[in-house]
Design a protein around this motif. Structure first.
Motif, PDB file in Angstrom:
ATOM      1  N   LEU A 318       0.244   3.172 -17.816  1.00  0.00           N
ATOM      2  CA  LEU A 318       1.379   2.754 -16.988  1.00  0.00           C
ATOM      3  C   LEU A 318       1.735   3.831 -15.969  1.00  0.00           C
ATOM      4  O   LEU A 318       2.128   3.528 -14.834  1.00  0.00           O
ATOM      5  N   GLY A 319       1.578   5.106 -16.361  1.00  0.00           N
ATOM      6  CA  GLY A 319       1.905   6.209 -15.457  1.00  0.00           C
ATOM      7  C   GLY A 319       1.088   6.151 -14.178  1.00  0.00           C
ATOM      8  O   GLY A 319       1.598   6.418 -13.083  1.00  0.00           O
ATOM      9  N   GLY A 320      -0.204   5.793 -14.308  1.00  0.00           N
ATOM     10  CA  GLY A 320      -1.041   5.647 -13.117  1.00  0.00           C
ATOM     11  C   GLY A 320      -0.557   4.527 -12.217  1.00  0.00           C
ATOM     12  O   GLY A 320      -0.576   4.643 -10.985  1.00  0.00           O
ATOM     13  N   MET A 321      -0.078   3.439 -12.828  1.00  0.00           N
ATOM     14  CA  MET A 321       0.428   2.304 -12.050  1.00  0.00           C
ATOM     15  C   MET A 321       1.749   2.666 -11.370  1.00  0.00           C
ATOM     16  O   MET A 321       1.994   2.273 -10.220  1.00  0.00           O
ATOM     17  N   PHE A 322       2.604   3.413 -12.080  1.00  0.00           N
ATOM     18  CA  PHE A 322       3.867   3.861 -11.468  1.00  0.00           C
ATOM     19  C   PHE A 322       3.593   4.775 -10.274  1.00  0.00           C
ATOM     20  O   PHE A 322       4.259   4.678  -9.243  1.00  0.00           O
ATOM     21  N   LYS A 323       2.603   5.667 -10.421  1.00  0.00           N
ATOM     22  CA  LYS A 323       2.255   6.582  -9.324  1.00  0.00           C
ATOM     23  C   LYS A 323       1.738   5.798  -8.121  1.00  0.00           C
ATOM     24  O   LYS A 323       2.112   6.078  -6.974  1.00  0.00           O
ATOM     25  N   ASP A 324       0.893   4.782  -8.367  1.00  0.00           N
ATOM     26  CA  ASP A 324       0.372   3.964  -7.274  1.00  0.00           C
ATOM     27  C   ASP A 324       1.504   3.214  -6.573  1.00  0.00           C
ATOM     28  O   ASP A 324       1.502   3.081  -5.339  1.00  0.00           O
ATOM     29  N   TRP A 325       2.473   2.717  -7.368  1.00  0.00           N
ATOM     30  CA  TRP A 325       3.619   2.031  -6.766  1.00  0.00           C
ATOM     31  C   TRP A 325       4.418   3.002  -5.903  1.00  0.00           C
ATOM     32  O   TRP A 325       4.799   2.662  -4.774  1.00  0.00           O
ATOM     33  N   PHE A 326       4.655   4.206  -6.423  1.00  0.00           N
ATOM     34  CA  PHE A 326       5.440   5.196  -5.690  1.00  0.00           C
ATOM     35  C   PHE A 326       4.773   5.526  -4.355  1.00  0.00           C
ATOM     36  O   PHE A 326       5.434   5.602  -3.316  1.00  0.00           O
ATOM     37  N   THR A 327       3.464   5.714  -4.390  1.00  0.00           N
ATOM     38  CA  THR A 327       2.718   6.039  -3.172  1.00  0.00           C
ATOM     39  C   THR A 327       2.804   4.894  -2.168  1.00  0.00           C
ATOM     40  O   THR A 327       3.012   5.116  -0.969  1.00  0.00           O
ATOM     41  N   GLU A 328       2.629   3.659  -2.651  1.00  0.00           N
ATOM     42  CA  GLU A 328       2.706   2.487  -1.777  1.00  0.00           C
ATOM     43  C   GLU A 328       4.099   2.331  -1.181  1.00  0.00           C
ATOM     44  O   GLU A 328       4.253   2.036   0.008  1.00  0.00           O
ATOM     45  N   GLU A 329       5.118   2.554  -2.013  1.00  0.00           N
ATOM     46  CA  GLU A 329       6.501   2.424  -1.555  1.00  0.00           C
ATOM     47  C   GLU A 329       6.808   3.458  -0.467  1.00  0.00           C
ATOM     48  O   GLU A 329       7.418   3.141   0.560  1.00  0.00           O
ATOM     49  N   ARG A 330       6.369   4.665  -0.690  1.00  0.00           N
ATOM     50  CA  ARG A 330       6.603   5.737   0.281  1.00  0.00           C
ATOM     51  C   ARG A 330       5.850   5.469   1.582  1.00  0.00           C
ATOM     52  O   ARG A 330       6.371   5.684   2.675  1.00  0.00           O
ATOM     53  N   GLY A 409       3.680  -7.158   7.951  1.00  0.00           N
ATOM     54  CA  GLY A 409       4.083  -8.106   6.901  1.00  0.00           C
ATOM     55  C   GLY A 409       3.078  -8.149   5.762  1.00  0.00           C
ATOM     56  O   GLY A 409       3.451  -8.332   4.596  1.00  0.00           O
ATOM     57  N   GLN A 410       1.800  -7.977   6.091  1.00  0.00           N
ATOM     58  CA  GLN A 410       0.770  -7.947   5.044  1.00  0.00           C
ATOM     59  C   GLN A 410       0.951  -6.730   4.132  1.00  0.00           C
ATOM     60  O   GLN A 410       0.710  -6.800   2.923  1.00  0.00           O
ATOM     61  N   GLU A 411       1.368  -5.600   4.714  1.00  0.00           N
ATOM     62  CA  GLU A 411       1.616  -4.397   3.912  1.00  0.00           C
ATOM     63  C   GLU A 411       2.792  -4.617   2.955  1.00  0.00           C
ATOM     64  O   GLU A 411       2.749  -4.185   1.799  1.00  0.00           O
ATOM     65  N   THR A 412       3.847  -5.274   3.435  1.00  0.00           N
ATOM     66  CA  THR A 412       5.001  -5.532   2.565  1.00  0.00           C
ATOM     67  C   THR A 412       4.638  -6.508   1.450  1.00  0.00           C
ATOM     68  O   THR A 412       5.139  -6.394   0.332  1.00  0.00           O
ATOM     69  N   GLU A 413       3.744  -7.448   1.760  1.00  0.00           N
ATOM     70  CA  GLU A 413       3.281  -8.374   0.716  1.00  0.00           C
ATOM     71  C   GLU A 413       2.492  -7.632  -0.357  1.00  0.00           C
ATOM     72  O   GLU A 413       2.637  -7.898  -1.555  1.00  0.00           O
ATOM     73  N   LEU A 414       1.644  -6.695   0.088  1.00  0.00           N
ATOM     74  CA  LEU A 414       0.888  -5.878  -0.866  1.00  0.00           C
ATOM     75  C   LEU A 414       1.826  -5.041  -1.728  1.00  0.00           C
ATOM     76  O   LEU A 414       1.596  -4.859  -2.934  1.00  0.00           O
ATOM     77  N   ARG A 415       2.897  -4.521  -1.113  1.00  0.00           N
ATOM     78  CA  ARG A 415       3.876  -3.736  -1.868  1.00  0.00           C
ATOM     79  C   ARG A 415       4.553  -4.605  -2.918  1.00  0.00           C
ATOM     80  O   ARG A 415       4.705  -4.185  -4.077  1.00  0.00           O
TER      81      ARG A 415
END
Length: 500
Positions: A318-330, A409-415
């Motif tokens: 899960l930590g790897g997934m949280f890190k990927d989310w954080f990077t995408e969000e930033r 918009g495609q980037e926000t969909e991916l996020r």
């Protein structure tokens, strides 16, 4: 004192020293700056926190291990200069600029940042010829005849004599002119850092079971044997490289990093078990919610160490997934900010040039860590792609902006998809934990780790998870109840003492 608190105290001191008046001068004159001395065991992160402090305070950093220097490189080389005193001409000895002071000026020229930290490591291990120079340095902020530039704060570090045979004790005259902070190893503090820099999950899982092995230095008939925080971090990087190469680290390899044979053997054996647990339980299937009843039964009746290892593996996945989310969000946030500027000027080429210049400035100033550097490069590449699409489709003005907005918009969909997948994986992990362990100590360990991991904390701030909220509330209530009972026991003990 643990290294986390020491870091905060150093940051507070630096902010106070560098506080400016309205006219741009320093509120606290440089002469009143007491050099800070961090005294603690080797390998606990004294050098690492200086790099973190410099980035967080947005100032420069020049770090030196003073034992690598001779008196000539620290003070400068002598040369003869003609001088006139009382009308007579004399030959006088002067010194070239210290290599250390020169490095500070070079850092200012390179980064453009005029304030910073001059960090001198192993300061109490200098040679006899350098000892007077170090006393002068701490007392007067000078090397030879050159002062440390204004706006640069001195921080030094050393090891207690039990860890280093070359240690020289500071006399009271010197100690009375510095701010001494004693630091010690602390696993809980290190674990917070470990999650943030993505220490290999096997290392964290092992140290959760063997906390006494996190930091150990012993003297044997064969000499010193030791395990340090630095050793675990370096081993973690090697283990990640081994996974990419499809290789296995055996006990001899582990011992090259963890130079305590008993701990190295124990960890190597655990590493084999950890890999077996990963194959047997299938983390990918668990976070996708596809585990079987046989898996639940197996983990439910497994040994305690194995159950905790499964919890740690889940946290690692899960930590790897949280890190990927954080990077995408930033990334999406930064990209959005730049597109707002594009909307104002309607010139994407201009925005791209400004972003490129800003990124180059941050790199030059050494203000980016590895994650932030990758995010900025991704923003640049994305803007370049947008610009290429505009040129390819011969778009300009409002049409070009509308096309760019569509691509964004495609980037926000991916996020959003990333958020959905991460939240789904977290819920599946909770479902597995509930079915396998219920409201048990394994669940407490699971929720506690979610509260420790930097990236999971950021994710749960922004995204609601009902199961996490429920168990976290129980955990907080249990901690409060335990604290209240502890206070009642103390009151009762005081009353009993008073009665006697």
């Amino acid at each position: 004192m643990n290294i986390k608190r020491a870091k905060q105290e150093i940051k507070d001191s630096i902010e106070a020293y560098l506080l400016k008046n309205e006219d741009g001068g320093y509120k606290i004159p440089s002469i009143r700056q007491r050099p800070i001395l961090l005294m603690g065991p080797p390998g606990i992160g004294k050098t690492q926190i200086m790099s973190q402090i410099a980035k967080e305070c947005k100032i420069g950093l020049v770090a030196y291990t003073i034992t690598h220097h001779t008196r000539q490189s620290a003070v400068g080389l002598p040369f003869i200069r003609e001088k006139i005193y009382g009308g007579s001409r004399y030959s006088a000895t002067e010194y070239t600029m210290s290599e250390i002071i020169a490095s500070v000026y070079e850092k200012i020229e390179t980064t453009g940042i005029k304030e910073g930290i001059l960090f001198i490591d192993e300061i109490n291990c200098v040679s006899e010829t350098l000892a007077p120079t170090m006393l002068q340095f701490l007392q007067c902020k000078t090397f030879g005849n050159q002062e440390v530039p204004k706006g640069w704060v001195i921080v030094a570090a050393g090891n207690p004599p039990e860890y280093n045979k070359s240690v020289r004790d500071f006399d009271i005259v010197t100690l009375d002119r510095i701010r001494k902070i004693d630091v010690e190893e602390n696993y809980e503090v290190w674990k917070e850092y470990a999650y943030q820099v993505e220490i290999h999950p096997a290392v964290i899982a092992y140290l959760e079971l063997r906390r006494d092995y996190f930091y150990r230095i012993e003297t044997t008939v064969d000499g010193k044997v030791f395990a340090t925080a630095r050793g675990w971090e370096d081993l973690s990087e090697f283990l990640k490289a081994c996974e990419v190469l499809g290789k296995q680290a055996d006990r001899e390899v582990v011992h090259q990093y963890i130079q305590h044979w008993k701990i190295a053997k124990d960890f190597a054996n655990y590493l084999e078990l950890y890999d077996k647990y990963k194959r047997d339980y299938g983390l990918e299937r668990i976070v996708e919610g596809k585990y079987t009843k046989e898996t639940i039964e197996k983990v439910r009746y497994a040994a305690f160490d194995e159950r905790l290892s499964v919890v740690s593996m889940l946290i690692g996945k899960l930590g790897g997934m949280f890190k990927d989310w954080f990077t995408e969000e930033r990334f999406v946030t930064l990209l959005y900010e730049e597109l707002l500027r594009y909307k104002e000027c309607m010139d994407l080429n201009q925005v791209l040039g400004e972003v490129s210049e800003k990124y180059a400035g941050l790199r030059k100033a050494e203000q980016l860590n590895r994650t932030e550097d990758g995010i900025w490069r991704k923003v640049l590449c994305t803007l370049e792609e947008y610009l290429q699409v505009q040129k390819k489709e011969y778009l300009s003005g409002e049409e070009a902006f509308a096309r760019t907005k569509e691509m964004f918009g495609q980037e926000t969909e991916l996020r959003e998809k990333r958020v959905e997948d991460t939240l789904g994986a977290l819920q599946s992990a909770f479902d597995f934990m509930e079915e396998a362990f219920g409201d048990s100590q394994e669940m407490v360990a699971f929720v506690t780790e979610l509260n420790t991991n930097y990236y999971s904390v950021q994710f749960l701030k922004d995204n609601d998870c009902e199961q996490y909220n429920r168990y976290n509330k129980k955990l907080l209530f249990g901690a409060q109840q335990e604290e209240i009972l502890k206070e009642l026991d103390e009151v009762e003990q005081e009353l009993n003492t008073g009665i006697k």
